[in-house]
Design a protein around this motif. Structure first.
Motif, mmCIF file in Angstrom:
data_model
loop_
_atom_site.group_PDB
_atom_site.id
_atom_site.type_symbol
_atom_site.label_atom_id
_atom_site.label_comp_id
_atom_site.label_asym_id
_atom_site.label_seq_id
_atom_site.Cartn_x
_atom_site.Cartn_y
_atom_site.Cartn_z
ATOM 1 N N ASP A 98 -16.657 19.077 2.920
ATOM 2 C CA ASP A 98 -15.883 19.466 4.099
ATOM 3 C C ASP A 98 -14.406 19.655 3.800
ATOM 4 N N SER A 99 -13.870 18.929 2.831
ATOM 5 C CA SER A 99 -12.432 18.941 2.593
ATOM 6 C C SER A 99 -11.911 20.310 2.170
ATOM 7 N N ASP A 100 -12.718 21.073 1.445
ATOM 8 C CA ASP A 100 -12.256 22.391 0.991
ATOM 9 C C ASP A 100 -13.278 23.503 1.225
ATOM 10 N N GLY A 101 -14.391 23.188 1.884
ATOM 11 C CA GLY A 101 -15.384 24.203 2.189
ATOM 12 C C GLY A 101 -16.181 24.674 0.995
ATOM 13 N N ALA A 102 -16.288 23.848 -0.048
ATOM 14 C CA ALA A 102 -17.076 24.210 -1.225
ATOM 15 C C ALA A 102 -18.555 24.003 -0.931
ATOM 16 N N LEU A 103 -19.353 24.993 -1.266
ATOM 17 C CA LEU A 103 -20.787 24.960 -0.986
ATOM 18 C C LEU A 103 -21.583 25.263 -2.249
ATOM 19 N N ILE A 104 -22.575 24.427 -2.513
ATOM 20 C CA ILE A 104 -23.577 24.712 -3.533
ATOM 21 C C ILE A 104 -24.859 24.995 -2.775
ATOM 22 N N SER A 105 -25.264 26.250 -2.755
ATOM 23 C CA SER A 105 -26.331 26.660 -1.844
ATOM 24 C C SER A 105 -27.720 26.650 -2.456
ATOM 25 N N GLY A 106 -27.841 26.388 -3.768
ATOM 26 C CA GLY A 106 -29.150 26.513 -4.385
ATOM 27 C C GLY A 106 -29.681 27.912 -4.161
ATOM 28 N N ASP A 107 -30.929 28.001 -3.694
ATOM 29 C CA ASP A 107 -31.533 29.308 -3.416
ATOM 30 C C ASP A 107 -31.663 29.582 -1.919
ATOM 31 N N ALA A 108 -30.976 28.799 -1.072
ATOM 32 C CA ALA A 108 -31.023 29.065 0.369
ATOM 33 C C ALA A 108 -30.488 30.461 0.651
ATOM 34 N N PHE A 109 -29.413 30.823 -0.030
ATOM 35 C CA PHE A 109 -28.992 32.217 -0.155
ATOM 36 C C PHE A 109 -28.398 32.359 -1.542
ATOM 37 N N ILE A 110 -28.401 33.569 -2.073
ATOM 38 C CA ILE A 110 -27.906 33.800 -3.415
ATOM 39 C C ILE A 110 -27.008 35.029 -3.415
#
Length: 275
Positions: free
Chosen positions: A182-194
């Protein structure tokens, strides 16, 4: 050593020498293991870092080399898996054996990485390219990780990663997860979207960057997949590191991710799956 063995060894040494991660933020880097990304969370040189996903099989030495270039001989605190498909857990057992560290995965994925259940066979009918056509031949039975595997905590926290939280993003698999800070909006999405059209071998080769839905040949619950993309879009991530494709950030990420969420059926779901 005959000529073939010499060439094979030279090829391996070449790739080992070029195994190096690419930095996204000061504490996030990724290494492309042929068709999939493995992610290093932790600043360069720190002794507090975590590996996310483990790539395909036979890549453990290269992943270890990339890790050593970033962290020296310090081993990770843990391995986190976004899900259990072969291209994300292929080198997990070898890495856990080498580092002797725990592996964490969502409880709904446990059966798939402990030999109790197999994933459905890949669906070649989704079209889109050579990788889709090859998908029925991809492994559905994964290595048994029982010796190292642990369920992720129910409270959404991520072991050894302060400030990050687990987002359950089913659809691609039942227990698929993303990680969000949440602090910087970094996302590791895996394969949920690519960020690459994974069904196409040409797109994978040239890494043309664009937000796409999960790999269609391995996604079996499109209704859940759509809900997951909408949830991730609602977080307004500032940078996304995906399982396949190059990282994206800023306005381009925002625009394309929200477009995918708003038009998921048209943009992501194979036409014959919409009926």
């Amino acid at each position: 050593m005959d000529q073939f063995e010499h060439n094979e060894t030279s090829n391996e040494e070449y790739h080992m020498g070029h195994a190096e991660s690419e930095q996204v933020l000061d504490d996030i880097a990724f290494y492309r293991a042929l068709i999939v990304n493995v992610i290093f969370l932790g600043k360069e040189g720190t002794d507090e870092w975590v590996l996310v996903d483990c790539g395909i099989g036979h890549y453990s030495k290269r992943i270890i080399k990339a890790a050593e270039k970033r962290y020296g001989t310090t081993k990770p605190k843990a391995i986190i898996l976004t899900h259990g498909h072969f291209d994300h857990v292929g080198s997990a057992k070898q890495l856990a054996d080498y580092w002797e560290v725990p592996i964490y995965i969502h409880p709904l994925e446990l059966d798939y990485v402990t030999g109790k259940r197999d994933y459905p066979v890949g669906d070649a009918t989704v079209g889109g390219g050579l990788i889709s056509l090859m998908s029925p031949f991809f492994p559905t039975h994964q290595a048994d990780l029982s010796k190292y595997i642990h369920p992720l905590p129910n409270d959404g926290s991520v072991p050894f990663l302060k400030g990050w939280r687990v987002i359950h993003t089913p659809g691609h698999t039942p227990g698929h997860i993303a990680l969000f800070r949440d602090s910087d909006g970094a996302l590791i999405s895996g394969d949920a979207f690519i960020t690459v059209k994974q069904e196409s071998s040409m797109a994978v080769f040239i890494q043309h960057q664009h937000v796409h839905g999960p790999p269609a040949y391995y996604t079996h619950n499109w209704e859940e997949a759509e809900k997951s993309v909408k949830e991730l879009a609602s977080l307004h991530p500032q940078v996304a590191i995906t399982g396949h494709g190059l990282p994206m950030e800023g306005e381009l990420l925002t625009e394309q991710l929200h477009d995918l969420a708003a038009n998921f059926k048209e943009l992501a779901v194979p036409k014959h799956k919409n009926n």
